[in-house]
Design a protein around this motif. Structure first.
Motif, mmCIF file in Angstrom:
data_model
loop_
_atom_site.group_PDB
_atom_site.id
_atom_site.type_symbol
_atom_site.label_atom_id
_atom_site.label_comp_id
_atom_site.label_asym_id
_atom_site.label_seq_id
_atom_site.Cartn_x
_atom_site.Cartn_y
_atom_site.Cartn_z
ATOM 1 N N LEU A 1 0.831 -1.203 0.000
ATOM 2 C CA LEU A 1 0.000 0.000 0.000
ATOM 3 C C LEU A 1 0.866 1.254 0.000
ATOM 4 O O LEU A 1 2.016 1.220 0.463
ATOM 5 C CB LEU A 1 -0.907 0.018 1.236
ATOM 6 N N SER A 2 0.318 2.339 -0.472
ATOM 7 C CA SER A 2 1.022 3.614 -0.363
ATOM 8 C C SER A 2 1.124 3.990 1.117
ATOM 9 O O SER A 2 0.317 3.513 1.937
ATOM 10 C CB SER A 2 0.271 4.711 -1.115
ATOM 11 N N PRO A 3 2.087 4.814 1.492
ATOM 12 C CA PRO A 3 2.217 5.202 2.908
ATOM 13 C C PRO A 3 0.938 5.776 3.497
ATOM 14 O O PRO A 3 0.585 5.469 4.638
ATOM 15 C CB PRO A 3 3.348 6.238 2.892
ATOM 16 N N LEU A 4 0.210 6.588 2.709
ATOM 17 C CA LEU A 4 -1.023 7.183 3.204
ATOM 18 C C LEU A 4 -2.088 6.121 3.457
ATOM 19 O O LEU A 4 -2.749 6.117 4.510
ATOM 20 C CB LEU A 4 -1.554 8.216 2.200
ATOM 21 N N LYS A 5 -2.266 5.206 2.518
ATOM 22 C CA LYS A 5 -3.268 4.149 2.677
ATOM 23 C C LYS A 5 -2.910 3.210 3.819
ATOM 24 O O LYS A 5 -3.781 2.766 4.575
ATOM 25 C CB LYS A 5 -3.422 3.372 1.369
ATOM 26 N N ARG A 6 -1.624 2.895 3.947
ATOM 27 C CA ARG A 6 -1.196 2.004 5.043
ATOM 28 C C ARG A 6 -1.414 2.672 6.393
ATOM 29 O O ARG A 6 -1.867 2.028 7.357
ATOM 30 C CB ARG A 6 0.278 1.617 4.862
ATOM 31 N N LYS A 7 -1.134 3.954 6.478
ATOM 32 C CA LYS A 7 -1.350 4.680 7.733
ATOM 33 C C LYS A 7 -2.827 4.679 8.111
ATOM 34 O O LYS A 7 -3.178 4.423 9.276
ATOM 35 C CB LYS A 7 -0.842 6.117 7.599
ATOM 36 N N THR A 8 -3.703 4.955 7.139
ATOM 37 C CA THR A 8 -5.142 4.943 7.403
ATOM 38 C C THR A 8 -5.582 3.578 7.902
ATOM 39 O O THR A 8 -6.337 3.469 8.881
ATOM 40 C CB THR A 8 -5.923 5.304 6.119
ATOM 41 N N LEU A 9 -5.132 2.527 7.231
ATOM 42 C CA LEU A 9 -5.503 1.164 7.626
ATOM 43 C C LEU A 9 -5.059 0.842 9.044
ATOM 44 O O LEU A 9 -5.866 0.401 9.878
ATOM 45 C CB LEU A 9 -4.884 0.166 6.644
ATOM 46 N N LEU A 10 -3.791 1.062 9.335
ATOM 47 C CA LEU A 10 -3.250 0.687 10.650
ATOM 48 C C LEU A 10 -3.859 1.519 11.781
ATOM 49 O O LEU A 10 -3.918 1.067 12.922
ATOM 50 C CB LEU A 10 -1.724 0.821 10.644
ATOM 51 N N GLN A 11 -4.325 2.722 11.456
ATOM 52 C CA GLN A 11 -4.993 3.550 12.468
ATOM 53 C C GLN A 11 -6.403 3.051 12.778
ATOM 54 O O GLN A 11 -7.017 3.497 13.754
ATOM 55 C CB GLN A 11 -5.063 5.003 11.994
ATOM 56 N N HIS A 12 -6.908 2.137 11.961
ATOM 57 C CA HIS A 12 -8.266 1.641 12.157
ATOM 58 C C HIS A 12 -8.324 0.178 12.586
ATOM 59 O O HIS A 12 -9.415 -0.395 12.687
ATOM 60 C CB HIS A 12 -9.096 1.853 10.883
ATOM 61 N N ILE A 13 -7.168 -0.425 12.827
ATOM 62 C CA ILE A 13 -7.158 -1.812 13.308
ATOM 63 C C ILE A 13 -6.832 -1.823 14.796
ATOM 64 O O ILE A 13 -5.769 -1.358 15.213
ATOM 65 C CB ILE A 13 -6.148 -2.673 12.533
ATOM 66 N N LEU A 14 -7.767 -2.337 15.575
ATOM 67 C CA LEU A 14 -7.606 -2.442 17.021
ATOM 68 C C LEU A 14 -7.168 -3.854 17.394
ATOM 69 O O LEU A 14 -7.562 -4.832 16.743
ATOM 70 C CB LEU A 14 -8.918 -2.091 17.724
#
Length: 400
Positions: free
Chosen positions: A151-164
């Protein structure tokens, strides 16, 4: 008098609308033929799968701001082609028909088809199998990410910020705002001991006492993605969008002040200084126009497409539950992760105002048809990935 009526029509889609009580009566017959409805889902999903397998959706990406020129005609042609494919290929002699027939037989006989999830109803298992197959086929397309590191850095950041993360029960939950995520966060806090029970009163803190995968080191992230049970929940895309609009622009002053003034200045001709300063009466049509100019990868999480939030190709989820079957799916997840028997998923709050089919119909039909069809490509992957039908906003339908 005529001016008052015209003003009322303009404000008709403001978030304070309350659906008529008698509207629910129209849906009484919807449960009369569950097997027929199940068959309809199967045939419709078969059309989508055939489109995917032929590569018709392999190049579909979430459009950039203002879409990519695809409109009503594009989506209608795709849907018409799916109908032709189903009629031509899902016949009594075709392999697809055999698959669907065996799943229909499982409903009649009460057996659990191979690969189905025990603890869920048979018709639910059929829909889940279709959704899983759709996701697998779409994720095999060459333009889809195969892991989070692609994933692009932006997409990966969004994803990881939403996984608990829950360490004790070894599971990962990707939360999607407006898909019962507040209650799931309560569940995580109860399971970790930070909250006494799911019915505890008080304002929900969406950050405290929660562990986010994005705060971990790469090796820790890889281990948990490989070994923990992973799940997410989805919801009909337009219903989720309307829920976000009614909540954020109808009840939350913080959102009214943050987004309202800009939306009014950009999309309301002849606005007054007082209207722009308050930002408190954004209409649904203005909200839709705002979304058309937004980059899906940079949207607020409450209206960002579900696919963009949780990246179901980069993360192979073990279970994708639905808001429409929330209690049943939540009970399955809790059993699967080994939650104590006394812990239950909370009931819906008494003050909660659900988005009914009639409410959604009212709002979608209150804005110009072209706006809705221009908006759908932004969420087309959510519709196709998670097995939801495109909404009907034709003039004939909206007359009723």
């Amino acid at each position: 008098m005529a001016l008052r009526k015209e003003d009322a029509a303009k404000k008709g889609s403001v978030a304070r609308f309350r659906p008529l009580a008698h509207a629910a009566a129209r849906s009484r017959g919807s449960a009369a033929l569950p097997s027929v409805l199940t068959f309809a889902v199967i045939v419709a999903s078969g059309g989508l799968l055939l489109m995917i397998e032929k590569g018709m959706l392999s190049s579909v990406e979430t459009p950039s701001p203002r879409g990519n020129g695809r409109s009503l005609s594009y989506l209608q042609n795709a849907r018409d082609q799916a109908a032709v494919d189903v009629e031509a290929q899902v016949t009594p002699r075709s392999p697809a028909f055999g698959i669907y027939q065996s799943k229909l037989e499982s409903v009649v006989t009460g057996t659990v088809p191979p690969g189905a999830t025990r603890g869920l109803s048979n018709d639910h298992n059929i829909q889940r199998e279709i959704r899983n197959r759709t996701m697998k086929i779409m994720c095999k397309q060459k333009n889809m990410p195969q892991n989070i590191w692609s994933l692009s850095p932006l997409k990966r950041k969004t994803l990881l910020q939403h996984i608990l993360v829950n360490e004790e029960h070894r599971f990962l939950y990707c939360y999607v705002p407006k898909v019962a995520c507040s209650n799931w966060k309560r569940m995580l806090k109860v399971l970790s001991g930070a909250l006494e029970n799911v019915d505890a009163k008080g304002k929900m803190d969406h950050k405290a006492d929660l562990v986010f995968l994005g705060n971990m080191k790469p090796d820790e992230i890889r281990y948990r993605l490989r070994h923990y049970f992973k799940f997410m929940f989805v919801r009909e895309p337009m219903t989720r969008l309307l829920s976000a609009y009614r909540n954020k622009f109808g009840e939350i002053q913080e959102y009214q002040k943050k987004y309202g003034p800009e939306i009014i200045r950009r999309y309301r001709p002849g606005y007054t200084a007082a209207e722009a300063a308050a930002g408190a009466d954004v209409t649904f049509a203005e909200f839709v126009r705002y979304l058309l100019d937004e980059d899906p990868d940079r949207m607020n999480e409450h209206w960002m497409p579900m696919y963009n939030l949780c990246q179901p190709c980069a993360v192979q989820y073990d279970f994708v539950g639905t808001y429409e079957r929330l209690q049943e799916d939540a009970a399955y997840v809790l059993e699967k992760v080994g939650a104590p028997p006394h812990i239950r998923y909370p009931e819906r709050q008494s003050w909660y105002k659900p988005v009914t089919k009639e409410t959604l119909h009212y709002y979608l039909c209150s804005v110009p048809q072209k706006l809705v069809w221009d908006l759908l490509p932004k969420y087309i992957i959510d519709f196709s990935f998670f097995g939801y039908s495109l909404p009907n906003t034709t003039t004939e339908y909206c007359r009723h």
